[in-house]
Write an enzyme that holds these catalytic residues in place. Sequence first.
Site, PDB file in Angstrom:
ATOM      1  CG  ASP A 207      -0.297   0.047   2.533  1.00  0.00           C
ATOM      2  OD1 ASP A 207       0.784  -0.780   2.769  1.00  0.00           O
ATOM      3  OD2 ASP A 207      -0.717   0.876   3.244  1.00  0.00           O
TER       4      ASP A 207
ATOM      5  CD  GLU B 184       4.072   1.152   6.868  1.00  0.00           C
ATOM      6  OE1 GLU B 184       4.971   1.545   7.654  1.00  0.00           O
ATOM      7  OE2 GLU B 184       3.449   1.736   5.926  1.00  0.00           O
TER       8      GLU B 184
END
Length: 462
Positions: free
Chosen positions: A90, A153
């Site tokens: 991500d 994250e």
Amino acid sequence: MSKRNKELEDAVAALRPEMIAALQRLIRKPSVEASPLPGKPFGADVDACFTEALTLCHELGFETTDLDRYIGWCEIGSGDEMVAVLGHLDVVPEGEGWHHPPYGAEIVGSKLFGRGAIDDKGPVVASLFALKAIRDLGIPLDRRVRLLFGLNEETNDRDVFYYREHGGELPVLGFTPDGEYPLINGEKGILNEWYGISLRQDGKLQIKSVRGGVAGNVVPAHAEAELTGPACISLPEAEGITVTRTEDGWKVEAEGVSAHGSHPEQGKNAIGLLVLYLNRLPLTGSTRRVVSFLAEKFGLDPYGARLLGKRLEDDLSGPMSCNLGLIEGDSGSIRVKLNYRYPVTKTVEDCQPAVKTAFENAGWKLEQSVHKEKLYYPETAPLVKALLETYRTATADHAPPKCIGGGTYAKVLPNTVAFGPLFEGDPVTEHQPDEFIDLDRLVQNAQIIAQAMVKLANLPLE
């Protein structure tokens, strides 16, 4: 350098073209978190990038495990114990100011540009091809080495929490290639908090809307407010501020300088600029109190000293950082997101109660708070010693480990630290426009990661 280490280094270097092509594929899959969909807990874009990563694994001959689309992994070796290498796919929103397409994966000279190039798709690809080189050479391993593909994250680590809550195996040793070399043995504690307040506007000059920032952990480069009021009111000029007349008032835009939220002192906060400017205007009532609070307690202070009434710091990790990362509102309410990080020898009790009290005393309400605990491993810890030895053997650099303000997955998995990918002196482009990874550094990272995987997989533990 031993013969085996040289063979591994050469094997990784030979994979350079494949590595670059794989990284381009991942960067071309935008992966900013969005609203969850059935079977896609972090949205369609993140899920599509995850699929691409698993496809890469299969093409390289790895079996994969997909844990309910929250996280996945591939691994090599055998044994009862496991070494974890944990990266993430991500990314933060692309923001503005790019000279290269943020998802174009363009190569200019030795640089590959794109959101996620250094944070953290480049290191993930380096780790994947390090794993391939070890497997292809048949290097003996006493422990399994598992490469985990994280997907959340940049916000709340819900991927790894889900992994832990659903029986995911915990490592005896591990690292995340999402920090700096030579090694990160300390990480500040991090709080992400939303505060909100209602407005009751009755003055001649009123706030119609306000917005700014792209993420809590990014210093905002742009913020703006729309104001309504009679034409007889004159708005002053100010550095970094643009005022444009509209049908019923003005549009006020503030231009700052973006930076990572762990180092807000390296940027210039556009929200801070905006509220400082608004505080000069003839606002009244609750609007005046709200704007004055933000201007006086934040402004351009990157350390939260005005908010706490003191500067919170230690010798290992320096001062607390404080980033006013997001603001959004209309004529009836305003919300802000605060990202602040406290030193490794302090606790959450040294800052959070004071922050909450300051807001509540000004009429704000805490809407959401997410806390990531601090982390610290001494230099004598076997994990730290082993990774430092790996780095020093590869580079002949004997610099000491670091404590940082950035937060990594090391806070979520036990026996884990951040190791790479940035070398001392490398430009820091994560979370910024024109993020890139140098292709020589990509290969060098893969070589060091491969050596670290082997080192930890065969490290004796008492």
